[in-house]
Design a protein around this motif. Structure first.
Motif, PDB file in Angstrom:
ATOM      1  N   TYR A  58       6.656   5.880  11.670  1.00 52.62           N
ATOM      2  CA  TYR A  58       6.493   5.842  10.222  1.00 52.62           C
ATOM      3  C   TYR A  58       5.367   4.881   9.832  1.00 52.62           C
ATOM      4  CZ  TYR A  58       7.354   5.047   5.308  1.00 52.62           C
ATOM      5  OH  TYR A  58       7.201   4.928   3.956  1.00 52.62           O
ATOM      6  N   LEU A  59       5.348   3.700  10.430  1.00 48.06           N
ATOM      7  CA  LEU A  59       4.294   2.731  10.103  1.00 48.06           C
ATOM      8  C   LEU A  59       2.921   3.243  10.522  1.00 48.06           C
ATOM      9  CD1 LEU A  59       6.011  -0.682  10.915  1.00 48.06           C
ATOM     10  CD2 LEU A  59       5.491   0.302   8.665  1.00 48.06           C
ATOM     11  N   LEU A  60       2.840   3.949  11.639  1.00 47.84           N
ATOM     12  CA  LEU A  60       1.576   4.559  12.046  1.00 47.84           C
ATOM     13  C   LEU A  60       1.095   5.535  10.968  1.00 47.84           C
ATOM     14  CD1 LEU A  60      -0.634   5.126  14.172  1.00 47.84           C
ATOM     15  CD2 LEU A  60       0.866   6.955  15.022  1.00 47.84           C
ATOM     16  N   TYR A  61       1.998   6.338  10.468  1.00 47.80           N
ATOM     17  CA  TYR A  61       1.663   7.293   9.407  1.00 47.80           C
ATOM     18  C   TYR A  61       1.151   6.554   8.154  1.00 47.80           C
ATOM     19  CZ  TYR A  61       2.258  10.865   5.822  1.00 47.80           C
ATOM     20  OH  TYR A  61       2.052  11.730   4.780  1.00 47.80           O
ATOM     21  N   VAL A  62       1.854   5.509   7.758  1.00 49.05           N
ATOM     22  CA  VAL A  62       1.457   4.747   6.567  1.00 49.05           C
ATOM     23  C   VAL A  62       0.102   4.077   6.785  1.00 49.05           C
ATOM     24  CG1 VAL A  62       2.042   2.751   5.122  1.00 49.05           C
ATOM     25  CG2 VAL A  62       3.805   4.403   5.744  1.00 49.05           C
ATOM     26  N   LEU A  63      -0.088   3.467   7.948  1.00 48.50           N
ATOM     27  CA  LEU A  63      -1.358   2.799   8.225  1.00 48.50           C
ATOM     28  C   LEU A  63      -2.514   3.793   8.289  1.00 48.50           C
ATOM     29  CD1 LEU A  63      -0.185   0.139  10.825  1.00 48.50           C
ATOM     30  CD2 LEU A  63      -0.906  -0.252   8.453  1.00 48.50           C
ATOM     31  N   LEU A  64      -2.294   4.929   8.921  1.00 43.82           N
ATOM     32  CA  LEU A  64      -3.341   5.955   8.952  1.00 43.82           C
ATOM     33  C   LEU A  64      -3.655   6.438   7.540  1.00 43.82           C
ATOM     34  CD1 LEU A  64      -2.323   8.079  12.075  1.00 43.82           C
ATOM     35  CD2 LEU A  64      -4.337   6.611  11.835  1.00 43.82           C
ATOM     36  N   SER A  65      -2.629   6.598   6.732  1.00 44.68           N
ATOM     37  CA  SER A  65      -2.849   7.046   5.350  1.00 44.68           C
ATOM     38  C   SER A  65      -3.678   6.040   4.560  1.00 44.68           C
ATOM     39  CB  SER A  65      -1.506   7.275   4.641  1.00 44.68           C
ATOM     40  OG  SER A  65      -0.811   8.329   5.250  1.00 44.68           O
ATOM     41  N   ASN A  66      -3.449   4.753   4.813  1.00 41.75           N
ATOM     42  CA  ASN A  66      -4.165   3.713   4.072  1.00 41.75           C
ATOM     43  C   ASN A  66      -5.557   3.435   4.604  1.00 41.75           C
ATOM     44  OD1 ASN A  66      -2.366   2.974   1.996  1.00 41.75           O
ATOM     45  ND2 ASN A  66      -1.108   1.869   3.467  1.00 41.75           N
ATOM     46  N   TYR A  67      -5.711   3.438   5.929  1.00 43.87           N
ATOM     47  CA  TYR A  67      -6.957   2.961   6.505  1.00 43.87           C
ATOM     48  C   TYR A  67      -7.792   4.012   7.242  1.00 43.87           C
ATOM     49  CZ  TYR A  67      -4.758  -1.462   5.405  1.00 43.87           C
ATOM     50  OH  TYR A  67      -4.154  -2.496   4.747  1.00 43.87           O
TER      51      TYR A  67
END
Length: 127
Positions: A58-67
């Motif tokens: 989930y955090l990978l998804y969020v980080l990819l979405s942001n950065y």
């Protein structure tokens, strides 16, 4: 206005109609038993790694979405991009983990828990 509440138990509101509750010492004894420890280890060995893996995913998804907007916006086919596929993957992963846990619980946890519960409810059977 009618209610769906069940009628009071026979013998008055203070009557106890369920099975006798084991004493506190019995609960402590079971909690300290090797069998209960094995039940907890079986649960933890499944739940903790999957929880960590899902949170990391989930955090990978969020980080990819942001950065990594450029990567996430990459079109795969038609109007379907990487972000949409990974986002739907989050839902698929959630349902997969729930299904895996229900199988794990039914096969490995429930029989052990039922054995402990049975001994707690019927201690005379052990004697």
């Amino acid at each position: 206005m009618a209610t769906e509440a069940p009628p009071p138990p026979p013998g008055g509101p203070d009557a106890h109609t369920g099975p006798a509750q084991p004493p506190t010492a019995a609960f402590v004894e079971v909690q300290e038993s090797a069998e209960f420890g094995e039940l907890r280890r079986t649960y933890r060995s499944f739940a903790f790694p999957l929880t960590v893996a899902f949170i990391a995913w989930y955090l990978l998804y969020v980080l990819l979405s942001n950065y990594a907007g450029g990567f996430m916006g990459t079109k795969l086919f038609g109007n379907i991009n990487v972000a949409l596929v990974l986002g739907l993957g989050q839902f698929a992963t959630t349902f997969l983990i729930a299904w895996l846990y229900s199988r794990h619980a039914a096969n490995r946890l429930d029989p052990k828990a039922e054995a402990i519960k049975s001994r707690m409810e019927h201690p005379e059977a052990d004697a």
